[in-house]
Design a protein around this motif. Structure first.
Motif, short mmCIF file in Angstrom:
data_model
loop_
_atom_site.label_atom_id
_atom_site.label_comp_id
_atom_site.label_asym_id
_atom_site.label_seq_id
_atom_site.Cartn_x
_atom_site.Cartn_y
_atom_site.Cartn_z
N THR A 1 0.85 -1.17 0.00
CA THR A 1 0.00 0.00 0.00
C THR A 1 0.90 1.23 0.00
O THR A 1 1.84 1.32 0.79
N GLY B 1 1.33 5.45 0.13
CA GLY B 1 0.67 6.61 0.67
C GLY B 1 1.49 7.87 0.52
O GLY B 1 2.71 7.82 0.37
N TYR C 1 2.03 11.38 2.61
CA TYR C 1 1.85 12.12 3.84
C TYR C 1 2.42 13.52 3.65
O TYR C 1 3.18 13.77 2.72
N LEU D 1 -1.69 11.88 7.04
CA LEU D 1 -1.94 11.12 5.82
C LEU D 1 -2.77 11.96 4.87
O LEU D 1 -3.83 12.46 5.23
N ALA E 1 -3.88 7.48 0.22
CA ALA E 1 -3.28 6.15 0.17
C ALA E 1 -3.96 5.33 -0.90
O ALA E 1 -5.13 5.56 -1.22
N SER F 1 -8.44 3.53 -3.04
CA SER F 1 -7.80 4.74 -2.52
C SER F 1 -8.67 5.42 -1.47
O SER F 1 -9.89 5.23 -1.42
N TYR G 1 -8.64 9.38 0.96
CA TYR G 1 -8.08 10.71 1.05
C TYR G 1 -8.45 11.38 2.35
O TYR G 1 -9.50 11.12 2.94
#
Length: 115
Positions: A33, A35, A37, A47, A50, A57, A59
């Motif tokens: 996975t 992501g 940040y 975050l 991702a 996904s 958000y």
């Protein structure tokens, strides 16, 4: 060598757009996975978005509708397309890989939104 390398950051005016890229090496990219940040001075890392290996996904509420995360497994690269940028988006953006709760971090790329 296991590493994530971000690129694409820079200075942009409010309302502008940027595409961030994160190139991964030394990992089985497709099962991680990925992501994005961000961390601004004096604030906690948060975050932004991702995406799973299967393409699902999510958000942060603050970027929904403006940012899009995507991945190209053939290129071992994850992207963050940022539109309608706001000054509050200013931060260091970091790429993250997560597999079985094992974390890998990039060094980060600076995004500054200012007129």
């Amino acid at each position: 060598q296991v590493q994530l390398v971000e690129s694409g950051g820079g200075l942009v005016q409010p309302g502008g757009s940027l595409r961030l890229s994160c190139a991964a090496s030394g990992i089985i990219f497709s099962i991680n996975t990925m992501g994005w940040y961000r961390q601004a001075p004096g604030k906690e890392r948060e975050l932004v978005a991702a995406i799973t290996g299967g393409g699902s996904s999510n958000y942060a509420d603050s970027v929904k509708g403006r940012f899009t995360i995507s991945r190209d497994n053939a290129k071992n690269t994850v992207y963050l397309d940022m539109n309608s940028l706001k000054p509050e988006d200013t931060a260091v953006y970091l790429c993250n890989a997560n597999r079985s709760w094992r974390q890998i971090w990039g060094r980060g790329t600076q995004v500054t939104v200012s007129s």
